[in-house]
Enzyme design. Structure first.
Site, PDB file in Angstrom:
ATOM      1  N   CYS A  50       0.826  -1.207  -0.295  1.00  0.00           N
ATOM      2  CA  CYS A  50       0.112  -0.055   0.146  1.00  0.00           C
ATOM      3  C   CYS A  50       0.931   1.156  -0.020  1.00  0.00           C
ATOM      4  CB  CYS A  50      -0.883   0.152   1.208  1.00  0.00           C
ATOM      5  SG  CYS A  50      -2.018   1.442   1.280  1.00  0.00           S
TER       6      CYS A  50
ATOM      7  N   CYS B 212      -0.403   4.144   2.202  1.00  0.00           N
ATOM      8  CA  CYS B 212      -0.216   3.843   3.620  1.00  0.00           C
ATOM      9  C   CYS B 212       1.153   4.378   3.776  1.00  0.00           C
ATOM     10  CB  CYS B 212      -0.570   2.626   3.970  1.00  0.00           C
ATOM     11  SG  CYS B 212      -2.128   1.874   3.186  1.00  0.00           S
ATOM     12  N   ASP B 213       2.204   3.724   3.203  1.00  0.00           N
ATOM     13  CA  ASP B 213       3.616   3.809   3.682  1.00  0.00           C
ATOM     14  C   ASP B 213       4.429   4.459   2.888  1.00  0.00           C
ATOM     15  OD1 ASP B 213       2.732   1.704   5.329  1.00  0.00           O
ATOM     16  OD2 ASP B 213       2.806   0.020   4.122  1.00  0.00           O
TER      17      ASP B 213
END
Ligand code: FAD
Ligand code: NAP
Length: 311
Positions: free
Chosen positions: A136, A139-140
């Site tokens: 992701c 997300c990261d």
């Protein structure tokens, strides 16, 4: 043992399919209950720009899903933050057990559990998950400011992730096992023009390499699929973007599946093999897998459920 709640229509999943089914079922006065699952809003909550949702030239995926949830609630659907852990489709009413202990009984069920990211299945990938390996970018990606990143995959997701990661990374290498991408042409154009992105064609990844203490990625071992020659591509972040698998675990022993786990529905409808059980969205669709097609199937599932209940 928690409480038992009965509903005419239980919708499992809160992606575009689930929320659209909720809007239609609520407007049909069926008082649906929708259980959101572990990813409220579904897959679009892990992306940024969505440019192909009709009516919005640009919309952030998470914003769109917040709007869909609000729409479903405004029409009268009850949206519950919980996870369905077991489903018994052999009884009438159908019985769903939730993680919090609530038991839902339902006259009709709409399955809209979507799909989840696939992994390469390497032991080293598992070892470094959360320590340099991710599925992701939204997300990261932030953790890799000024670092080198490798993305693997050749579809829309891989291309989108690679482009998004250029916001943070000093360099992004996209590794693909063939010499053509399956991503949309407009996305490919953006990718190929981007000065921070380099392609590594005809390669797969056989190992994630890194340090033990602290645990961290230093590169991936890439193998030329034609010659077998291997090389280490340095990176601190490795993003796996090789597609998604349908989340059919709840029904895998109760409904016919096909094409690698997708719930089978009667062509042109959302009816499964069990009357009163309907399936919509990525859970049933190995071909289109889009937000708008999932929403369309969510609408169909609610209309099919309404017809079933009336009969
Ligand atoms: P999903 O969105 O997968 O939602 C599934 C839902 O089911 C989730 O809410 C989950 O919590 C729930 N669930 C699962 N198991 C349970 C359970 N046991 N109990 C209760 N709930 C459960 N499509 C586009 O059209 N345009 C795009 O720009 C686009 N970008 C994308 C970017 C990325 C990174 C990804 C991964 C996909 C993208 N897609 C895009 C595809 C799109 O997101 C999917 O087609 C769409 O979200 C599928 O909707 P769905 O409702 O079927 O399922
Ligand atoms: P996808 O289209 O199935 O592509 C998966 C890619 O990963 C393919 O290129 C595949 O290679 C590669 N791959 C699969 N297994 C692999 C392995 N073990 N090792 C190396 N490579 C592997 O999946 P996706 O990109 O996640 O897209 C899923 C759906 O969501 C699609 O319908 C897509 O259109 C949609 N989506 C849309 C948007 C958008 O509209 N902007 C954005 C994201 C996703 P091969 O090509 O060789 O098979």
């Amino acid at each position: 043992m928690g409480e038992t709640r009965h509903t005419k229509v239980l919708i499992i999943g809160s992606g575009p399919a689930g929320y659209t089914a909720a809007v239609y079922a609520a407007r049909a006065m069926l008082n649906p209950i929708l259980v959101q699952g572990m990813q409220p809003g579904g897959q679009l909550t892990i992306t940024t720009e969505v440019e192909n949702w009709p009516g919005d030239t640009h919309v952030q995926g998470p914003d769109l899903m917040v709007r869909m949830e609000a729409h479903a609630k405004a029409m009268g659907a009850e949206v519950i933050t919980d996870i369905i852990t077991a489903l018994d489709l052999s009884k009438r009413p159908f019985v769903a057990q939730s993680d919090s202990g609530t038991v839902f009984t339902a006259d009709a069920v709409i399955l809209a559990t979507g799909a989840q990211a696939k992994w390469l299945g390497l032991p080293s990938e598992e070892k470094f998950k959360g320590f340099g390996v991710s599925a992701c970018a939204t997300c990261d990606g932030f953790f890799y400011r000024g670092r080198e990143i490798v993305v693997i995959g050749g579809g829309n997701t891989a291309v989108e992730e690679a482009l998004f990661l250029t916001n943070f990374a000093s360099k992004v290498t996209l590794i693909h096992r063939r010499d053509t991408l399956r991503a949309e042409k407009i996305m490919q154009d953006r990718l190929f023009k981007h000065p921070k992105i380099q392609m590594l064609w005809n390669h797969d990844v056989t190992e994630v390499v890194g340090t033990e203490a602290p645990l961290g990625v230093t590169g991936v071992r890439a193998r030329n699929v034609q010659t077998g020659a291997e090389q280490i591509v340095p990176c601190e972040g490795f993003f796996v973007a090789i597609g998604h698998a349908p989340a059919s675990e709840l029904v895998k022993d109760q409904l016919p599946l096909h094409n690698g786990g997708y719930v089978k529905v009667e062509p042109g409808s959302t009816r499964t093999a069990i009357p009163g059980v309907f399936a919509a969205g990525d859970l049933t669709d190995h071909v289109y897998r889009q937000a708008v097609t999932s929403a369309g199937m969510g609408c169909m599932a609610a209309l099919d459920a309404e017809k079933f209940l009336a009969e």
